[in-house]
Design an enzyme around this catalytic site. Structure first.
Site, PDB file in Angstrom:
ATOM      1  N   HIS B  66      61.158  47.200  60.483  1.00 11.67           N
ATOM      2  CA  HIS B  66      60.349  48.415  60.501  1.00 11.67           C
ATOM      3  C   HIS B  66      58.850  48.097  60.458  1.00 11.67           C
ATOM      4  O   HIS B  66      58.055  48.731  61.149  1.00 11.67           O
ATOM      5  CB  HIS B  66      60.755  49.267  59.294  1.00 11.67           C
ATOM      6  CG  HIS B  66      59.986  50.537  59.167  1.00 11.67           C
ATOM      7  ND1 HIS B  66      60.163  51.585  60.043  1.00 11.67           N
ATOM      8  CD2 HIS B  66      59.040  50.921  58.285  1.00 11.67           C
ATOM      9  CE1 HIS B  66      59.352  52.569  59.688  1.00 11.67           C
ATOM     10  NE2 HIS B  66      58.663  52.194  58.631  1.00 11.67           N
ATOM     11  N   HIS B 117      61.251  59.122  61.484  1.00  7.86           N
ATOM     12  CA  HIS B 117      61.725  59.125  60.106  1.00  7.86           C
ATOM     13  C   HIS B 117      63.219  59.416  60.153  1.00  7.86           C
ATOM     14  O   HIS B 117      63.712  60.361  59.527  1.00  7.86           O
ATOM     15  CB  HIS B 117      60.955  60.137  59.250  1.00  7.86           C
ATOM     16  CG  HIS B 117      60.610  59.613  57.895  1.00  7.86           C
ATOM     17  ND1 HIS B 117      60.646  60.356  56.763  1.00  7.86           N
ATOM     18  CD2 HIS B 117      60.235  58.366  57.497  1.00  7.86           C
ATOM     19  CE1 HIS B 117      60.292  59.613  55.722  1.00  7.86           C
ATOM     20  NE2 HIS B 117      60.037  58.400  56.152  1.00  7.86           N
TER      21      HIS B 117
END
Lengths: 89, 778
Positions: B66, B117
């Site tokens: 990430h 998200h």
């Protein structure tokens, strides 16, 4: 007629914006000395007849699956209301 | 134990740098933190000793997929290779900062970015989506801008799956709750349902902000002696994942935390933070600034130091805590929301703290920029981190993951939706029934149930929003200067052919912006894919990035930033457990005067409907193939980027010269869906004839109505402008054909496809609007 009282609180490590707003407002209105506030919710479930252990068990199940969000909240108590018969939680 | 004193529990050994050097044999749970053996070995080499627990926490989170982009980096460099000087003309800040900044003229700049998200929104839909919106708003604030609007791109599993009924309402109210409370209009986006997103919903949020050129701020820590200030919310146990292993490793069960904890957003805090930041910027008190998002303090400190002079000293025990039992490792990893970090000169620090105090925002001076090139973190005077910040933030591992075209790709592409393979409607009655089923289907039905929960007009500058093709907001209230934004993706096209599919998504967003009358300027992208450890997924990714980069170059619009979300898959069926490869592309355009914007529906009777572009038999990956046959196969529609450029140019000119009153892009559902939406927008019907179109393009009425050929737009031209409009299209060599006229707004008004069928708008509206309320409640 019996009544079951259930208290649900945000998990301790979870941010509680409502509680934070209240703790900010308290001193502004002259209530000093309170350093933290966490805000939860209370449910009152009415039943026909007495609050038995079975009723409490059922209420706990409802509290854990429907009345609270287990990801961010804890069911902190499931109990018979004052005066009602039956075992406490 | 007491929770009042900020000190760590006595008796527990603090894992200091000194201790790490003295106990080389001490085993750390690097594997549980997601590091590979060779990555752990590299950390030991960089440091010349074993890392401390706090250092390991930092490296593990910053070297995660990430934060480090370790699987995607080699491919993302493609964007740089395809960005020409001409494309950089309007670019003030490019890839690498919190968000890109684009010059829109008149001294104004805008910054915009889309971010995912996804996983948090599956775990806890409301808070996951809400904090997704909050996070992207802070990225925009960190550039020095005032956020002016948000958008979101949402993808869920099949509409009738029980878990979809849990995820959709939560995500929608989370997006709405955060945005509405903070007072930002939600001007558009998309919603898509497909079984591949079951268990892997995609929640991509975009924010756009505006500022004057001189207000641009960057994330770096320069100037020895400058102070590092953390301000905003207190730090709690939010979002702490695997690092709890370390906490339990170094000392016994202390805190109340049963980690990991879900991040909870507080939009009212963020609203105050926005105003506080703008106040700080305008007073000239900020040298560098960074928001705290994923990886929290680990990320902010190491990135600021790495992008600046290199040296920084942080006193971690000065971080204001919500939960005093947090360990140094946890404080470094916490993803508590609504926090920012600024670099401030010593001369300005009192003024800085006065501003934060005025806004009732907590602030703490954590440390300072130092000479040298080490990031030092101390805990009550003892050093727990001593690392070169570049190795944490910018020089993480880079993988050249193997990639290969999946063996199944040939069969997938060979399975074309031909007339022999999938029966097609032919009669007027069949086409009418198909149109009604299509317009009620999950991906084509009205989004009003969702978008009505969002405030689209707060701040008073929104001039177009859903259901129009693009969202348009005014930036300068004096001159009417504004921006248009569209966010589009098509995972099915990308599955069939990743390079073309990604370009089709880009072309759609580009076209949508031009359809609203804006000149497309720049791109942001959110690349949602499965596991990079699967060579088939990696091939999809590499192809999509290559296609996108080439597409951006051909259209002359640079990618300014965005994010990559990998591991969107459940189960171990390789490519088959991954989500559809889903690049979501945001295109930003500029309008010199937003009053010139073009809406997507017509409202005057007697205007002439023209179809721009040509139609081919292209139904691979179409909504028709899926809704009517649950079929996904063949090739996506062909794309001609030169044509897209010409089309956009003509649309922008039409808007400027007032030649069209309405314009609507043709995408999912083809011409049929565009006619339905154009009619329902203001309740004015249309009379349409398809004979000439069928004859010119060599197609039948079914293909004319439901094919998803790219590069097409439906426009409504006032009669008095028809000659000029025709002349312009002819002069520019743009295929244009008169296919109908608009009807008036009335109870009886219909969509009439002459010689085939007619549907009263009331019946269309009923079909179009009933689906989402039926599944998710009133």
């Amino acid at each position: 007629m019996g009544r079951v009282v259930i208290d649900v609180m945000p998990k301790p490590e979870i941010l509680d914006p409502q509680g934070k707003a209240v703790v900010g407002a308290l001193p502004r209105l002259g209530f000093t000395g309170f350093t933290g506030v966490r805000q939860g919710k209370r449910f009152e479930l009415e039943v026909e007849g007495e609050v038995t252990d079975e009723v409490l068990a059922e209420a706990r199940k409802a509290a854990e699956t429907l009345l609270s969000n287990p990801v961010i909240e804890d069911v902190v108590s499931v109990r018979a209301a004052d005066g009602a018969a039956g075992a406490g939680a | 134990m007491s929770t009042d004193t900020p000190a760590r529990p006595s008796g527990a050994a603090l894992d200091t740098v000194e201790r790490a050097a003295a106990t080389p044999e001490h085993e750390l749970p690097w594997e549980a933190l997601g590091l590979k053996a060779d990555e752990y070995e590299r950390i030991r080499e960089i440091l010349g000793r074993r890392p401390t627990g706090a250092e390991l926490a930092m490296y593990s989170v910053m070297w995660s997929e990430h934060c480090s982009y370790k699987s995607s980096k080699v491919h993302l460099r493609t964007f740089g290779r395809h960005t020409t000087d001409e494309m950089k003309k309007h670019l003030m800040v490019g890839i690498g900062e919190n968000a890109g900044v684009v010059d829109i003229g008149q001294g104004w700049a805008v910054t915009f970015k889309v971010e995912s998200h996804n996983h948090p929104s599956f775990i806890e839909p409301y808070q996951g989506a809400a904090t997704g919106v909050g996070g992207i708003i802070r990225d925009i604030m960190a550039m020095g801008a005032r956020p002016v609007a948000v958008m979101d791109s949402l993808r869920f599993g099949t509409i009738d799956h029980p878990d979809t009924a849990r995820v959709v309402p939560g995500v929608v109210s989370g997006v709405g709750g955060y945005g509405n409370c903070i007072g930002l209009p939600n001007i558009g986006g998309e919603v898509f349902f497909d079984p591949s997103y079951q268990g892997n919903p995609l929640v991509n949020a975009l924010c756009v902000g505006a500022m004057k050129h001189e207000d641009v701020h960057l994330a770096n820590a320069r100037g020895v002696g400058n102070l590092i200030v953390l301000f905003g919310a207190r730090t709690g146990g939010d979002g702490i994942g695997g690092v709890s292993v370390l906490a339990s490793e170094t000392f016994e069960d202390t805190g109340p935390s049963k980690r990991p904890a879900v991040q909870v957003g507080d939009p009212f805090q963020e609203k105050v933070l926005i105003e506080c930041c703008l106040d700080l910027f305008s007073a000239g008190l900020v040298e560098g600034i960074q928001d705290l998002g994923g990886a929290g303090l680990s990320c902010a400190t190491s990135e600021l130091a790495s992008a600046g002079d290199g040296g920084m000293l942080i006193h971690l025990d000065r971080v204001p805590l919500r939960d005093s039992s947090l360990s140094p490792e946890e404080i470094l990893m916490s993803e508590s929301q609504e926090r920012m970090m600024a670099v401030v000169t010593p001369a300005n620090v009192d003024a800085f703290l006065a501003v934060t105090a005025k806004w009732d925002v907590e602030a703490a001076v954590l440390g300072e920029v130092t000479d040298g090139d080490r990031l030092l973190v101390q805990w009550h005077g003892e050093t727990v981190v001593d690392v070169p910040p570049r190795t944490v933030a910018h020089e993480g591992p880079v993988y050249e993951r193997p990639y290969a075209r999946p063996a199944s790709q040939d069969a997938l592409q060979a399975d074309a939706p031909t007339a022999e393979r999938l029966p097609r409607p032919a009669t007027g009655e069949e086409l009418r029934a198909t149109l009604l089923r299509m317009t009620a289907s999950p991906n084509l039905c009205s989004r009003a149930w969702i978008t009505d929960q969002y405030d689209r007009y707060v701040l008073g500058n929104t001039t177009l929003a859903t259901p129009d093709d693009a969202g348009v907001v005014r930036v300068d209230e004096e001159t009417g200067l504004g921006v248009a934004l569209s966010l589009d993706g098509n995972g099915r096209f990308t599955k069939l052919d990743p390079a073309t599919g990604a370009q089709l998504s880009l072309a759609e967003a580009y076209r949508n912006v031009a359809t609203a009358g804006a000149r497309p300027l720049a791109v942001t992208d959110c690349l949602n894919f499965g596991s990079p450890e699967d060579p088939g997924v990696m091939w999809q990714f590499a192809e999509a990035v290559q296609g996108l980069a080439e597409g951006c170059e051909a259209l002359g619009v640079p990618v300014t930033g965005g994010n990559v979300s990998l591991y969107n898959q459940t189960g171990d069926r390789g490519l088959d457990s991954a989500v559809l490869p889903t690049p979501v592309i945001g295109v930003l355009g500029v309008l010199d005067d937003v009053s010139r914007r073009t809406p997507s529906g017509w409202r005057e009777p007697g205007q002439v409907l023209y179809l721009l572009g040509t139609t081919r038999d292209e139904l691979g990956g179409s909504e028709w193939a899926w809704v009517e046959h649950r079929h996904l196969g063949g090739l996506p529609p062909a794309l001609d980027l030169e044509h897209e450029k010409l089309l956009a140019d003509v649309l922008v000119n039409c808007s400027r010269d007032g030649l069209v009153d309405a314009a609507h892009d043709l995408s999912e559902g083809g011409l049929a869906q565009a006619l339905v939406e154009g009619s329902l927008r203001f309740g004015a019907g249309a009379r349409v004839w398809l004979d000439e179109l069928c004859e010119r393009d060599g197609i039948d009425p079914f293909v004319a109505l439901f094919s998803e050929s790219a590069g097409r737009v439906l426009v409504a031209v006032p009669r008095e402008e028809e000659v000029r409009f025709n002349d312009m299209c002819t002069a520019r060599g743009l295929a244009h054909l008169r296919i109908g006229v608009t009807e008036e707004v009335s109870q009886e008004t219909r969509l009439d496809v002459q010689g085939l069928f007619a549907v009263p708008l009331a019946e269309l509206r009923e079909a179009h609007t009933a689906t989402l309320p039926a599944h998710f409640g009133g």
